[in-house]
Design a protein around this motif. Structure first.
Motif, PDB file in Angstrom:
ATOM      1  N   ALA A 117       0.907  -1.191  -0.076  1.00 32.34           N
ATOM      2  CA  ALA A 117      -0.125  -0.203   0.030  1.00 32.34           C
ATOM      3  C   ALA A 117       0.849   1.431  -0.002  1.00 32.34           C
ATOM      4  CB  ALA A 117      -0.871  -0.049   1.168  1.00 32.34           C
ATOM      5  N   ARG A 118       1.893   1.187   0.649  1.00 30.36           N
ATOM      6  CA  ARG A 118       2.858   2.481   0.811  1.00 30.36           C
ATOM      7  C   ARG A 118       3.414   2.545  -0.458  1.00 30.36           C
ATOM      8  NH1 ARG A 118       4.775  -0.009   5.421  1.00 30.36           N
ATOM      9  NH2 ARG A 118       6.699  -0.336   4.744  1.00 30.36           N
ATOM     10  N   LEU A 119       3.773   1.473  -1.308  1.00 31.64           N
ATOM     11  CA  LEU A 119       4.870   1.818  -2.604  1.00 31.64           C
ATOM     12  C   LEU A 119       3.556   2.136  -3.689  1.00 31.64           C
ATOM     13  CD1 LEU A 119       7.100  -1.430  -2.670  1.00 31.64           C
ATOM     14  CD2 LEU A 119       7.208   1.074  -1.594  1.00 31.64           C
ATOM     15  N   VAL A 120       2.455   1.686  -3.525  1.00 30.82           N
ATOM     16  CA  VAL A 120       1.285   2.219  -4.244  1.00 30.82           C
ATOM     17  C   VAL A 120       1.138   3.826  -4.363  1.00 30.82           C
ATOM     18  CG1 VAL A 120      -1.275   2.337  -5.235  1.00 30.82           C
ATOM     19  CG2 VAL A 120       0.177   0.070  -4.770  1.00 30.82           C
ATOM     20  N   LEU A 121       1.056   4.228  -3.132  1.00 25.28           N
ATOM     21  CA  LEU A 121       0.779   5.622  -2.585  1.00 25.28           C
ATOM     22  C   LEU A 121       2.131   6.456  -3.203  1.00 25.28           C
ATOM     23  CD1 LEU A 121      -0.692   7.913  -1.422  1.00 25.28           C
ATOM     24  CD2 LEU A 121       0.526   7.229   0.920  1.00 25.28           C
ATOM     25  N   ALA A 122       3.416   5.861  -2.898  1.00 20.71           N
ATOM     26  CA  ALA A 122       4.565   6.615  -3.310  1.00 20.71           C
ATOM     27  C   ALA A 122       4.698   6.847  -4.717  1.00 20.71           C
ATOM     28  CB  ALA A 122       5.788   5.748  -2.973  1.00 20.71           C
ATOM     29  N   THR A 123       4.052   5.861  -5.734  1.00 21.34           N
ATOM     30  CA  THR A 123       4.223   5.965  -7.107  1.00 21.34           C
ATOM     31  C   THR A 123       3.269   7.169  -7.466  1.00 21.34           C
ATOM     32  OG1 THR A 123       4.576   3.526  -7.248  1.00 21.34           O
ATOM     33  CG2 THR A 123       3.813   4.792  -9.267  1.00 21.34           C
ATOM     34  N   ILE A 160      13.001   3.925   1.389  1.00 19.12           N
ATOM     35  CA  ILE A 160      13.720   4.431   0.475  1.00 19.12           C
ATOM     36  C   ILE A 160      13.662   3.604  -0.812  1.00 19.12           C
ATOM     37  CG2 ILE A 160      15.725   5.547  -0.350  1.00 19.12           C
ATOM     38  CD1 ILE A 160      16.008   6.721   2.476  1.00 19.12           C
ATOM     39  N   ILE A 161      14.481   2.624  -0.673  1.00 19.22           N
ATOM     40  CA  ILE A 161      14.442   1.487  -1.994  1.00 19.22           C
ATOM     41  C   ILE A 161      13.322   1.317  -2.558  1.00 19.22           C
ATOM     42  CG2 ILE A 161      15.300  -0.799  -2.696  1.00 19.22           C
ATOM     43  CD1 ILE A 161      17.544  -0.512  -0.605  1.00 19.22           C
ATOM     44  N   GLY A 162      12.319   0.659  -1.588  1.00 21.52           N
ATOM     45  CA  GLY A 162      10.964   0.327  -2.293  1.00 21.52           C
ATOM     46  C   GLY A 162      10.194   1.534  -2.881  1.00 21.52           C
ATOM     47  N   GLU A 163      10.272   2.659  -2.425  1.00 24.62           N
ATOM     48  CA  GLU A 163       9.607   3.914  -3.112  1.00 24.62           C
ATOM     49  C   GLU A 163      10.359   4.350  -4.238  1.00 24.62           C
ATOM     50  OE1 GLU A 163       8.420   7.010  -0.511  1.00 24.62           O
ATOM     51  OE2 GLU A 163       7.439   5.792   0.941  1.00 24.62           O
ATOM     52  N   ALA A 164      11.667   4.032  -4.216  1.00 19.29           N
ATOM     53  CA  ALA A 164      12.594   4.418  -5.650  1.00 19.29           C
ATOM     54  C   ALA A 164      12.237   3.533  -6.552  1.00 19.29           C
ATOM     55  CB  ALA A 164      14.000   4.408  -5.242  1.00 19.29           C
ATOM     56  N   LEU A 165      11.872   2.216  -6.284  1.00 24.10           N
ATOM     57  CA  LEU A 165      11.642   1.148  -7.409  1.00 24.10           C
ATOM     58  C   LEU A 165      10.048   1.524  -7.467  1.00 24.10           C
ATOM     59  CD1 LEU A 165      13.100  -1.869  -5.608  1.00 24.10           C
ATOM     60  CD2 LEU A 165      13.893  -1.059  -7.923  1.00 24.10           C
ATOM     61  N   ALA A 166       9.303   1.961  -6.998  1.00 23.43           N
ATOM     62  CA  ALA A 166       7.952   2.048  -7.249  1.00 23.43           C
ATOM     63  C   ALA A 166       7.647   3.057  -8.217  1.00 23.43           C
ATOM     64  CB  ALA A 166       7.257   2.279  -5.879  1.00 23.43           C
ATOM     65  N   PHE A 167       8.711   4.175  -8.338  1.00 20.85           N
ATOM     66  CA  PHE A 167       8.559   5.289  -9.277  1.00 20.85           C
ATOM     67  C   PHE A 167       8.464   4.888 -10.595  1.00 20.85           C
ATOM     68  CE2 PHE A 167      11.180   8.405 -11.856  1.00 20.85           C
ATOM     69  CZ  PHE A 167      10.237   9.429 -11.857  1.00 20.85           C
ATOM     70  N   ARG A 168       9.149   3.637 -11.028  1.00 25.33           N
ATOM     71  CA  ARG A 168       8.831   3.085 -12.215  1.00 25.33           C
ATOM     72  C   ARG A 168       7.998   1.923 -12.424  1.00 25.33           C
ATOM     73  NH1 ARG A 168      13.372   5.030 -15.794  1.00 25.33           N
ATOM     74  NH2 ARG A 168      12.853   7.369 -15.731  1.00 25.33           N
ATOM     75  N   LEU A 172      12.888  11.013  -5.557  1.00 19.82           N
ATOM     76  CA  LEU A 172      12.766  10.843  -4.024  1.00 19.82           C
ATOM     77  C   LEU A 172      13.397  12.257  -3.244  1.00 19.82           C
ATOM     78  CD1 LEU A 172      12.978   7.263  -2.706  1.00 19.82           C
ATOM     79  CD2 LEU A 172      11.043   8.782  -2.628  1.00 19.82           C
ATOM     80  N   LYS A 173      14.809  12.328  -3.549  1.00 18.01           N
ATOM     81  CA  LYS A 173      15.499  13.319  -3.035  1.00 18.01           C
ATOM     82  C   LYS A 173      15.106  14.901  -3.446  1.00 18.01           C
ATOM     83  CE  LYS A 173      19.739  10.754  -2.403  1.00 18.01           C
ATOM     84  NZ  LYS A 173      20.891  10.514  -2.726  1.00 18.01           N
ATOM     85  N   ARG A 174      14.868  15.031  -4.796  1.00 13.26           N
ATOM     86  CA  ARG A 174      14.252  16.273  -5.311  1.00 13.26           C
ATOM     87  C   ARG A 174      13.018  16.651  -4.841  1.00 13.26           C
ATOM     88  NH1 ARG A 174      15.405  15.182 -10.385  1.00 13.26           N
ATOM     89  NH2 ARG A 174      13.374  14.053 -11.081  1.00 13.26           N
ATOM     90  N   SER A 175      11.916  15.504  -4.668  1.00 14.15           N
ATOM     91  CA  SER A 175      10.697  15.913  -4.128  1.00 14.15           C
ATOM     92  C   SER A 175      10.745  16.153  -2.455  1.00 14.15           C
ATOM     93  CB  SER A 175       9.837  14.908  -4.478  1.00 14.15           C
ATOM     94  OG  SER A 175      10.026  13.641  -3.471  1.00 14.15           O
TER      95      SER A 175
END
Length: 251
Positions: free
Chosen positions: A8-14, A52-60, A235-238
């Protein structure tokens, strides 16, 4: 309130990061250390590094599936083909095993920590003379030029439970703690939230320049590595990167 699970966190992060389904989105099985608070909590699939790793991967559009190992087995799990990625190579170059290295998600900052009231200065190994030091397991092998003298004098101790390091310093059982500064801060906060503990003011003594390459995650697939790097940059830029740190390390 119930904490949302990792998916759920990764879907939200994307959605928050504006990521897209670039290329082919896949599940990435990744090796992490069993328990490294506040960087990794296996029981809840949470922690600074894991999120951090999970959300970075979720970006794509990729989905992280963490597998947990004793820390020493993390690079071995990659070498043996048990996982698609690993949080660290622990100093082993796994390029020949098919590793493509990403940008570091986190950098551990090991420092000497003392009570401010002691007014100690630690700028060279000789400054530890006569002082008792408690550190994480293996620290003497990692920093022999700093700790050999203390070890020979019988003033060096290792403690795997880093909560006890915080308690020991505050109760004047040790003169110096060697720890990652974020780990030490996390346990200070946890003790203050769950007990009558009140942390004394501390002084951080930086003694080594950490090499970011020591903390690079590795991926079997080059494209997933590239997608991870793009997500980490976003993630860093945002500002989301700092938000994750603050969630665990601020009152």
């Amino acid at each position: 309130m119930r904490k949302p699970n990792l998916l759920a966190r990764l879907v939200l992060a994307t959605a928050l990061l504006g990521g897209s389904g670039h290329g082919s989105a896949v599940e990435v099985v990744m090796a992490f250390g069993e328990k490294i608070p506040p960087f990794c909590f296996p029981e809840s699939d949470s922690g600074i590094e894991l999120e951090i790793i999970g959300e970075a991967l979720a970006f794509r559009g990729h989905r992280l599936k963490p597998h947990y190992y004793p820390l020493a087995r993390v690079p071995l799990s990659f070498r043996q083909g048990e996982v698609d990625a690993a949080m660290t190579d622990l100093g082993q170059d796994l390029s020949q095993a098919g590793a493509h290295y990403g940008q570091p998600a986190v950098i551990y900052q090991n420092v000497f920590i003392t009570l401010k009231k002691r007014q100690l200065r630690i700028q060279r190994p000789q400054d530890l003379g006569g002082l008792s030091v408690v550190a994480f397991p293996g620290a003497a092998q990692r920093y022999p030029e700093w700790l050999a003298q203390t070890q020979q004098a019988g003033l060096y101790f290792e403690q795997n439970n880093q909560e006890l390091q915080v308690l020991g310093l505050n109760k004047d059982r040790y003169d110096v703690v060697l720890s990652d500064q974020s780990i030490f801060r996390y346990f200070e906060l946890m003790l203050e939230r769950t007990s009558l503990f009140k942390a004394q003011a501390t002084e951080l003594h930086h003694f080594v320049e950490e090499d970011p390459e020591d903390y690079r995650p590795l991926f079997r697939d080059r494209q997933i590595r590239d997608d991870f790097d793009a997500g980490l940059e976003q993630l860093k830029r945002s500002g989301r990167y700092q938000q994750i740190y603050d969630h665990y390390l601020q009152q």
